[in-house]
Design a protein around this motif. Structure first.
Motif, PDB file in Angstrom:
ATOM      1  N   GLU A   1       0.855  -1.185   0.000  1.00 23.88           N
ATOM      2  CA  GLU A   1       0.000   0.000   0.000  1.00 23.88           C
ATOM      3  C   GLU A   1       0.885   1.227   0.000  1.00 23.88           C
ATOM      4  O   GLU A   1       1.928   1.257   0.645  1.00 23.88           O
ATOM      5  CB  GLU A   1      -0.870   0.033   1.259  1.00 23.88           C
ATOM      6  CG  GLU A   1      -1.870  -1.067   1.366  1.00 23.88           C
ATOM      7  CD  GLU A   1      -2.630  -1.011   2.687  1.00 23.88           C
ATOM      8  OE1 GLU A   1      -2.215  -0.254   3.596  1.00 23.88           O
ATOM      9  OE2 GLU A   1      -3.619  -1.739   2.811  1.00 23.88           O
ATOM     10  N   ARG A   2       0.442   2.236  -0.723  1.00 24.87           N
ATOM     11  CA  ARG A   2       1.164   3.509  -0.719  1.00 24.87           C
ATOM     12  C   ARG A   2       0.350   4.511   0.101  1.00 24.87           C
ATOM     13  O   ARG A   2      -0.744   4.865  -0.273  1.00 24.87           O
ATOM     14  CB  ARG A   2       1.351   4.049  -2.121  1.00 24.87           C
ATOM     15  CG  ARG A   2       2.318   3.278  -2.941  1.00 24.87           C
ATOM     16  CD  ARG A   2       2.476   3.959  -4.279  1.00 24.87           C
ATOM     17  NE  ARG A   2       3.329   3.173  -5.141  1.00 24.87           N
ATOM     18  CZ  ARG A   2       4.595   3.430  -5.361  1.00 24.87           C
ATOM     19  NH1 ARG A   2       5.170   4.471  -4.785  1.00 24.87           N
ATOM     20  NH2 ARG A   2       5.304   2.677  -6.160  1.00 24.87           N
TER      21      ARG A   2
ATOM     22  N   VAL B   1       5.480   3.488   2.264  1.00 20.94           N
ATOM     23  CA  VAL B   1       5.116   2.255   1.571  1.00 20.94           C
ATOM     24  C   VAL B   1       5.104   1.137   2.598  1.00 20.94           C
ATOM     25  O   VAL B   1       6.052   0.965   3.369  1.00 20.94           O
ATOM     26  CB  VAL B   1       6.131   1.943   0.443  1.00 20.94           C
ATOM     27  CG1 VAL B   1       5.811   0.610  -0.192  1.00 20.94           C
ATOM     28  CG2 VAL B   1       6.113   3.045  -0.595  1.00 20.94           C
TER      29      VAL B   1
END
Length: 124
Positions: free
Chosen positions: A34-35, A39
């Protein structure tokens, strides 16, 4: 099992790694992340991919070519084929030989029986 070579392919939102064992087996390692502000890795999936001769180095191109550089034998160039989807969009080739960081034991912890076969996910 000792990993002797690997290749990394990065795309937007996906990191795809092929790692080769001392026996020539290729393992597909997919990193899901996921950003956000930072991260964060959410899942790591390892799955058997195919078996090719052992090499010193692997390189994946953006066009889906896999170069196997060998110290003592011939170099080889393979084309990575897209996964064939069966019923319900599930991979038809070796779907059970998979391990996820979210479920390390798997739904069924009994190992799958190995059946020798020709190249399935790559073409020479």
């Amino acid at each position: 099992v000792i990993l002797v070579s690997h290749a990394v392919h990065r795309q937007k939102g996906l990191i795809f790694i092929l790692a080769q064992s001392e026996f020539g087996d290729l393992y597909e390692i997919t990193v899901k992340f996921e950003r956000a502000e930072k991260v964060r890795v959410t899942e790591l999936i390892v799955q058997y991919f195919d078996t090719i001769p052992v090499g010193n180095s692997l390189c994946i191109s953006k066009k889906g070519l896999l170069l196997l550089a060998s110290e003592f034998g011939n170099h080889m160039l393979f084309h990575i084929t897209p996964n064939e989807k069966g019923e319900g969009g599930v991979d038809r080739i070796l779907t059970a030989a998979k391990c996820s960081s979210l479920d390390p034991e798997g739904e069924d912890s009994t190992p799958e029986k190995f059946v020798p076969r020709s190249l399935a996910k790559i073409k020479l």
